[in-house]
Design a protein around this motif. Structure first.
Motif, PDB file in Angstrom:
ATOM      1  N   ASN A  41       0.807  -1.233   0.000  1.00 16.86           N
ATOM      2  CA  ASN A  41       0.000   0.000   0.000  1.00 16.86           C
ATOM      3  C   ASN A  41       0.835   1.276   0.000  1.00 16.86           C
ATOM      4  N   SER A  42       2.060   1.203  -0.501  1.00 20.14           N
ATOM      5  CA  SER A  42       2.881   2.415  -0.550  1.00 20.14           C
ATOM      6  C   SER A  42       2.515   3.230  -1.787  1.00 20.14           C
ATOM      7  N   ALA A  43       2.558   4.532  -1.623  1.00 19.35           N
ATOM      8  CA  ALA A  43       2.297   5.446  -2.730  1.00 19.35           C
ATOM      9  C   ALA A  43       3.619   6.013  -3.208  1.00 19.35           C
ATOM     10  N   PRO A  44       3.688   6.362  -4.485  1.00 12.35           N
ATOM     11  CA  PRO A  44       4.926   6.972  -4.986  1.00 12.35           C
ATOM     12  C   PRO A  44       5.237   8.271  -4.236  1.00 12.35           C
ATOM     13  N   THR A  45       6.499   8.465  -3.936  1.00 11.32           N
ATOM     14  CA  THR A  45       6.893   9.681  -3.241  1.00 11.32           C
ATOM     15  C   THR A  45       6.751  10.885  -4.168  1.00 11.32           C
ATOM     16  N   GLN A  46       6.559  12.032  -3.566  1.00  6.75           N
ATOM     17  CA  GLN A  46       6.428  13.262  -4.346  1.00  6.75           C
ATOM     18  C   GLN A  46       7.610  14.198  -4.138  1.00  6.75           C
ATOM     19  N   ILE A  47       8.606  13.727  -3.399  1.00  5.28           N
ATOM     20  CA  ILE A  47       9.786  14.557  -3.148  1.00  5.28           C
ATOM     21  C   ILE A  47      10.858  14.286  -4.203  1.00  5.28           C
ATOM     22  N   GLU A  48      11.858  15.147  -4.240  1.00  3.47           N
ATOM     23  CA  GLU A  48      12.977  14.950  -5.161  1.00  3.47           C
ATOM     24  C   GLU A  48      13.826  13.776  -4.682  1.00  3.47           C
ATOM     25  N   VAL A  49      14.345  13.009  -5.646  1.00  4.84           N
ATOM     26  CA  VAL A  49      15.097  11.804  -5.322  1.00  4.84           C
ATOM     27  C   VAL A  49      16.380  11.722  -6.144  1.00  4.84           C
ATOM     28  N   GLU A  50      17.240  10.808  -5.707  1.00  6.22           N
ATOM     29  CA  GLU A  50      18.458  10.456  -6.432  1.00  6.22           C
ATOM     30  C   GLU A  50      18.435   8.961  -6.675  1.00  6.22           C
ATOM     31  N   ILE A  51      18.973   8.537  -7.809  1.00  7.97           N
ATOM     32  CA  ILE A  51      19.032   7.109  -8.142  1.00  7.97           C
ATOM     33  C   ILE A  51      20.490   6.705  -8.307  1.00  7.97           C
ATOM     34  N   LYS A  52      20.843   5.602  -7.664  1.00  5.30           N
ATOM     35  CA  LYS A  52      22.188   5.032  -7.774  1.00  5.30           C
ATOM     36  C   LYS A  52      22.052   3.621  -8.323  1.00  5.30           C
ATOM     37  N   ILE A  53      22.758   3.328  -9.402  1.00  3.14           N
ATOM     38  CA  ILE A  53      22.690   2.023 -10.060  1.00  3.14           C
ATOM     39  C   ILE A  53      24.088   1.429 -10.130  1.00  3.14           C
ATOM     40  N   THR A  54      24.218   0.190  -9.696  1.00  2.05           N
ATOM     41  CA  THR A  54      25.471  -0.537  -9.853  1.00  2.05           C
ATOM     42  C   THR A  54      25.169  -1.827 -10.594  1.00  2.05           C
TER      43      THR A  54
END
Length: 134
Positions: A41-54
């Protein structure tokens, strides 16, 4: 919900692939892997985010910059509302058979190594304002 992290088996599909069906399937696979790890039941966040991919790989790999956008797009509506919330991305690749210090590693990334196949570790965190520009 943040930080949020998950793994998906590789290899990733490059944004520049000519096989558009394969790209669509990759995005669907990424979305499915993320959905499995999302809290109920989580909703998508509306704040700014950072993505890290390895990308922990074996053999040849696509360019690290070309694997970001399909993953970023696949997380729209699941982890964040729109990809314009992504303020920073980071992508790197590491040989899966390399030597790593894993003290303090998350159980999510350890799971990837335990599986024994090449994989991508994706982590989404809240944007960290006022960072040094280096």
């Amino acid at each position: 919900m943040l930080p949020f992290e998950f793994i998906i088996e590789g290899p990733p599909v490059s944004l520049k692939t000519k096989n558009r069906a394969r790209l669509r399937q990759w995005k669907a696979d990424v979305a499915s892997a993320a959905t499995l790890k999302l809290p109920a039941n989580s909703a998508p966040t509306q704040i700014e985010v950072e993505i890290k991919i390895t990308y922990f790989y074996e053999g040849s790999t696509p360019d690290v910059d070309n694997i970001i956008k399909p993953i970023q797009d696949a997380l729209v509506g699941l982890v964040y509302v729109d990809d314009d919330q992504v303020t920073e991305t980071g992508s790197r690749k590491k040989e899966i058979n390399g030597a790593y210090k894993i003290r303090g590693a998350s159980s999510v990334i350890v799971e990837g190594f335990v599986r024994g196949n090449e994989f991508l570790h994706i982590k989404v965190i809240e944007h960290q304002p006022n960072q040094d520009l280096d």
